[in-house]
Design a protein around this motif. Structure first.
Motif, mmCIF file in Angstrom:
data_model
loop_
_atom_site.group_PDB
_atom_site.id
_atom_site.type_symbol
_atom_site.label_atom_id
_atom_site.label_comp_id
_atom_site.label_asym_id
_atom_site.label_seq_id
_atom_site.Cartn_x
_atom_site.Cartn_y
_atom_site.Cartn_z
ATOM 1 N N HIS A 1 0.812 -1.230 0.000
ATOM 2 C CA HIS A 1 0.000 0.000 0.000
ATOM 3 C C HIS A 1 0.843 1.276 0.000
ATOM 4 O O HIS A 1 0.422 2.299 0.550
ATOM 5 N N THR A 2 2.024 1.232 -0.564
ATOM 6 C CA THR A 2 2.884 2.419 -0.526
ATOM 7 C C THR A 2 3.126 2.996 -1.914
ATOM 8 O O THR A 2 3.176 2.270 -2.904
ATOM 9 N N GLU A 3 3.283 4.306 -1.943
ATOM 10 C CA GLU A 3 3.684 5.025 -3.139
ATOM 11 C C GLU A 3 4.771 6.017 -2.732
ATOM 12 O O GLU A 3 4.826 6.464 -1.585
ATOM 13 N N SER A 4 5.614 6.363 -3.675
ATOM 14 C CA SER A 4 6.673 7.319 -3.360
ATOM 15 C C SER A 4 6.084 8.698 -3.112
ATOM 16 O O SER A 4 4.975 9.022 -3.572
ATOM 17 N N LEU A 5 6.829 9.501 -2.370
ATOM 18 C CA LEU A 5 6.401 10.876 -2.103
ATOM 19 C C LEU A 5 6.134 11.614 -3.407
ATOM 20 O O LEU A 5 5.155 12.358 -3.532
ATOM 21 N N ARG A 6 6.996 11.387 -4.388
ATOM 22 C CA ARG A 6 6.822 12.043 -5.680
ATOM 23 C C ARG A 6 5.520 11.623 -6.361
ATOM 24 O O ARG A 6 4.794 12.458 -6.916
ATOM 25 N N SER A 7 5.192 10.317 -6.308
ATOM 26 C CA SER A 7 3.959 9.829 -6.930
ATOM 27 C C SER A 7 2.724 10.403 -6.258
ATOM 28 O O SER A 7 1.748 10.758 -6.919
ATOM 29 N N VAL A 8 2.778 10.478 -4.925
ATOM 30 C CA VAL A 8 1.641 11.024 -4.171
ATOM 31 C C VAL A 8 1.380 12.476 -4.569
ATOM 32 O O VAL A 8 0.235 12.883 -4.796
ATOM 33 N N ASP B 1 2.354 5.308 3.013
ATOM 34 C CA ASP B 1 1.347 4.249 3.055
ATOM 35 C C ASP B 1 -0.012 4.883 2.743
ATOM 36 O O ASP B 1 -0.531 5.675 3.533
ATOM 37 N N THR B 2 -0.572 4.539 1.601
ATOM 38 C CA THR B 2 -1.815 5.186 1.158
ATOM 39 C C THR B 2 -3.028 4.730 1.958
ATOM 40 O O THR B 2 -4.101 5.310 1.817
ATOM 41 N N SER B 3 -2.861 3.705 2.806
ATOM 42 C CA SER B 3 -3.994 3.248 3.612
ATOM 43 C C SER B 3 -4.096 3.982 4.941
ATOM 44 O O SER B 3 -5.181 4.071 5.526
ATOM 45 N N ASN B 4 -2.958 4.518 5.448
ATOM 46 C CA ASN B 4 -3.019 5.193 6.749
ATOM 47 C C ASN B 4 -2.141 6.442 6.849
ATOM 48 O O ASN B 4 -2.072 7.061 7.909
#
Length: 487
Positions: free
Chosen positions: A197-204, A317-320
């Motif tokens: 459930h993770t994405e890089s800071l840049r992607s976010v 973590d895009t879930s929390n």
């Protein structure tokens, strides 16, 4: 037992091949991100091997009830059943591969025979994901040892005791580092647990937009800020840098950085939490998780001199909303040896400050960073007992390969200097020196020389100094353009 040993060797060799094999064999076809791999057969079922995940490698034998089960691992640890033949090839320069393995609950694994289908079956609880990776210039053993240190730090944070004094609220903060397993197959290759459930800071930031700006406004979309292929953005930042590095005018370089970059590429990360967490409770919890985890990573990163904190090495973590750091090759102030030295103690750029809310770094972040530093400083003996063997390990080299020397006295000197710096930081010193001050003649006046004696600060004073240096635009304008200090 001989079958198990033989299959273990085959399984290890299989991962070696995945790490080191390049070319058309593992090159996805156009418009595809994965290829089909040939999985070797094993006489021993995969359920008999230890899954390389943090839960399985952090065994607490005293918690097991031998009267209930003969299984070695806790019941919540899943078991491997079969490899998914679809192999995802990542797009970064090293081309690491994401391997997926079908997993079953431990209760299902107690059966005599599991289906060996290379596809999902009814018994599956899901998939485990791993990254098989070769480090061309780095050493994955450092990542593994840093994870060991992080686990010790988590136990220190978990053992904090509450109090009734003025700092009682800070002591109740949930402070921890998200860890993951790193299994080294050799010096330069290994298996890393995939953090779900993770994405890089840049992607976010790329996928976020500011709804307060009109749809046609240049300030609306985060993708404009993170577009590194934008030659105008890169060129403008480099021109700002050259005002300092070529002309020696740091004040003017900082002014241009403010006007041409920061004022033109406004932060948007505050809105990512609003757009991804629909109700007020989940939004607040996610933003709190991000703030607290960022503060803990800031404290630990500064103590061990963690560098190379570009926007792809920090995950969300895009879930929390929790912040997770990866890639620990650049430790013990190695970032200061880069062509463009990393002259900041940790990443605290405009979008991260924007995510903290209206108070920025002055609210919960400062409180959590203060409590983290206070706890680490109180447990300096425990930390040094872990770090000193790490630094004196003759097997692991902490310099870049271009700087490796065969002389043992230089290796010993480097280790001693690193130990002294870490001890100083745990005593309240801010001893991160800026090598640019010696290289560049400041047009605005003589550079301030590094003091012969560094003052030991209180926890609060040290935290304020760290935040001031991390957010200083004079420092941010000096880092490498690929670090993207404006996001």
């Amino acid at each position: 037992m001989s079958f198990l040993y033989r299959d273990f060797r085959s399984l290890t060799y299989f991962h070696f091949r995945l790490c080191f094999t390049y070319g058309a064999r593992f090159m996805p076809k156009e418009h595809a991100s994965s290829v089909r791999m040939k999985v070797p057969g094993f006489d021993t079922e995969l359920k008999n091997f230890i899954p390389p995940i943090q839960a399985a490698l952090s065994l607490s034998p005293g918690a097991l009830d031998r009267s209930v089960t003969t299984d070695v691992f806790p019941s919540f640890v899943p078991r491997m059943r079969a490899f998914n033949p679809q192999l995802k090839v990542m797009q970064s320069k090293a081309k690491p591969k994401k391997v997926s393995i079908f997993a079953v609950p431990s209760t299902v694994a107690q059966r005599d025979k599991l289906p060996s289908d290379e596809r999902s079956v009814a018994e599956d609880a899901g998939e485990m994901h791993f990254l098989v990776k070769q480090e061309v210039k780095g050493d994955l053993r450092k990542d593994s040892r840093v994870q060991d240190l992080n686990n010790v730090i988590n136990r220190i944070f978990a053992s904090r005791k509450g109090s009734s004094g003025p700092d009682s609220r800070r002591r109740k903060l949930h402070l921890q580092l998200r860890t993951f397993s790193v299994v080294c197959l050799a010096e330069d290759c290994g298996i890393l647990e995939w953090v779900p459930h993770t994405e890089s800071l840049r992607s976010v930031i790329t996928e976020t937009y500011n709804p307060q700006f009109a749809p046609d406004s240049v300030h609306r979309h985060g993708s404009r800020i993170t577009n590194f292929s934008d030659a105008n953005l890169r060129g403008t930042f480099i021109k700002c840098q050259e005002v300092y590095f070529k002309k020696g005018d740091l004040d003017l370089a900082t002014k241009k950085f403010d006007e041409l970059i920061l004022n033109q590429y406004l932060p948007v990360m505050y809105w990512w939490f609003v757009q991804n967490f629909s109700n007020s409770h989940s939004w607040y919890e996610a933003r709190t998780n991000f703030t607290l985890s960022t503060a803990v990573w800031s404290a630990v990163g500064h103590i061990i001199g963690l560098g190379d904190r570009h926007s792809e090495n920090i995950l969300i973590d895009t879930s929390n909303g929790e912040c997770v750091h990866v890639d620990f090759d650049c430790i013990f102030d190695k970032g200061l040896l880069l062509p463009r030295p990393e002259v900041i103690p940790f990443r605290l750029t405009p979008n991260m400050l924007d995510a903290f809310g209206p108070t920025g770094a002055d609210g919960m972040y400062t409180g959590a960073l203060t409590e983290s530093m206070r706890t680490l400083r109180k447990n300096r003996d425990t930390l040094m007992s872990v770090l000193e063997p790490f630094l004196n390990d003759p097997v692991i080299n902490f310099r870049s390969k271009s700087q490796q020397k065969s002389k043992e006295d230089k290796d010993a000197k480097t280790a001693m200097e690193s130990i002294a710096k870490i001890e100083g930081r745990l005593d309240g010193e801010y001893n991160l020196t800026n090598p640019n001050k010696k290289k560049v003649k400041n047009k605005n006046g003589p550079s301030i020389a590094e003091p012969a004696h560094i003052t030991k600060l209180s926890v609060e004073g040290q935290v304020q100094k760290m935040i001031m240096e991390a957010t200083s635009h004079e420092n941010l304008v000096q880092v490498y353009v690929g670090w993207m200090p404006w996001i």
